[in-house]
Scaffold this motif. Structure first.
Motif, PDB file in Angstrom:
ATOM      1  N   HIS A   1      29.622  35.923  48.277  1.00  0.00           N
ATOM      2  CA  HIS A   1      30.498  35.990  47.107  1.00  0.00           C
ATOM      3  C   HIS A   1      31.513  34.838  47.114  1.00  0.00           C
ATOM      4  O   HIS A   1      31.837  34.287  46.068  1.00  0.00           O
TER       5      HIS A   1
ATOM      6  N   PHE B   1      29.602  31.730  45.807  1.00  0.00           N
ATOM      7  CA  PHE B   1      28.990  31.687  44.482  1.00  0.00           C
ATOM      8  C   PHE B   1      29.844  32.255  43.356  1.00  0.00           C
ATOM      9  O   PHE B   1      29.544  32.001  42.192  1.00  0.00           O
ATOM     10  N   ASP B   2      30.879  33.028  43.654  1.00  0.00           N
ATOM     11  CA  ASP B   2      31.720  33.566  42.591  1.00  0.00           C
ATOM     12  C   ASP B   2      32.595  32.467  42.002  1.00  0.00           C
ATOM     13  O   ASP B   2      33.001  31.535  42.695  1.00  0.00           O
ATOM     14  N   GLN B   3      32.899  32.598  40.712  1.00  0.00           N
ATOM     15  CA  GLN B   3      33.746  31.601  40.069  1.00  0.00           C
ATOM     16  C   GLN B   3      35.175  31.674  40.576  1.00  0.00           C
ATOM     17  O   GLN B   3      35.841  30.663  40.710  1.00  0.00           O
ATOM     18  N   GLN B   4      35.668  32.881  40.836  1.00  0.00           N
ATOM     19  CA  GLN B   4      37.012  33.056  41.378  1.00  0.00           C
ATOM     20  C   GLN B   4      36.933  33.997  42.569  1.00  0.00           C
ATOM     21  O   GLN B   4      36.308  35.053  42.496  1.00  0.00           O
ATOM     22  N   THR B   5      37.568  33.587  43.651  1.00  0.00           N
ATOM     23  CA  THR B   5      37.552  34.398  44.857  1.00  0.00           C
ATOM     24  C   THR B   5      38.810  34.121  45.665  1.00  0.00           C
ATOM     25  O   THR B   5      39.399  33.045  45.563  1.00  0.00           O
TER      26      THR B   5
END
Length: 169
Positions: free
Chosen positions: A10, A13-17
């Motif tokens: 995550h 690959f997540d846009q916001q983390t």
């Protein structure tokens, strides 16, 4: 196939983390006198007197250096070299990097800042092919195996080079 945690997947690959992948470098060579441990994260205060920051992973201090990683390109004619640029390098480090006759061994590890003791990805067995010094930065060129770039066979089996192969009995 490489298995990584869901948290790491995550984070990548997540846009916001809120997670931060951290690159850890371990450079070792008998001529260096000690093992160098470098980190791309400056979250932990490692030495209050010197104001040195970095990452503590598995009980070891990895000192922070701003770094940029360039992975090898795909293709048949592309070189298999990873380049890591270390910024804000002091003058004492440069002669040490160039003082070895044989290549230093480099291990690259990726951890999460929230779990620095759990190595998500490890790339062992790199060799330090070169260290190019610029004003305030060093570009480390890492290869997996320098023997892969050597010509094979190393010599041609011709009568002038290997007369015994061509001699008749």
């Amino acid at each position: 196939m490489r298995t990584v945690s869901d948290t790491f997947r995550h984070a990548m690959f997540d846009q916001q983390t809120d997670e931060l992948p951290v690159l850890l470098l371990t450079i070792s060579h008998p001529d260096l006198g000690s093992v160098w441990r470098l980190s791309s994260d400056n979250a932990d205060l490692l030495d209050a007197e010197e104001q040195l920051r970095g990452t503590i992973s598995r009980g070891q201090n990895y000192y922070f250096f701003p770094m940029d990683v360039s992975l090898p390109e795909d293709g048949e004619d592309a070189s298999n070299v990873i380049q890591i640029t270390l910024d804000n390098v002091t003058r004492e480090i440069t002669p040490l990097l160039k003082s070895t006759v044989t290549p230093a061994s480099v291990t690259i590890e990726i951890v999460l800042a929230s779990a620095p003791d759990e190595v998500e990805i490890e790339f062992p067995d790199f060799e330090l092919a070169s260290a190019d010094v610029d004003a305030g930065s060093v570009v480390l060129s890492l290869t997996v195996d320098t023997m892969a770039s050597e010509p094979f066979p190393a010599d041609n089996f011709t009568p002038s080079s290997f007369g015994g192969l061509w001699a008749s009995t």
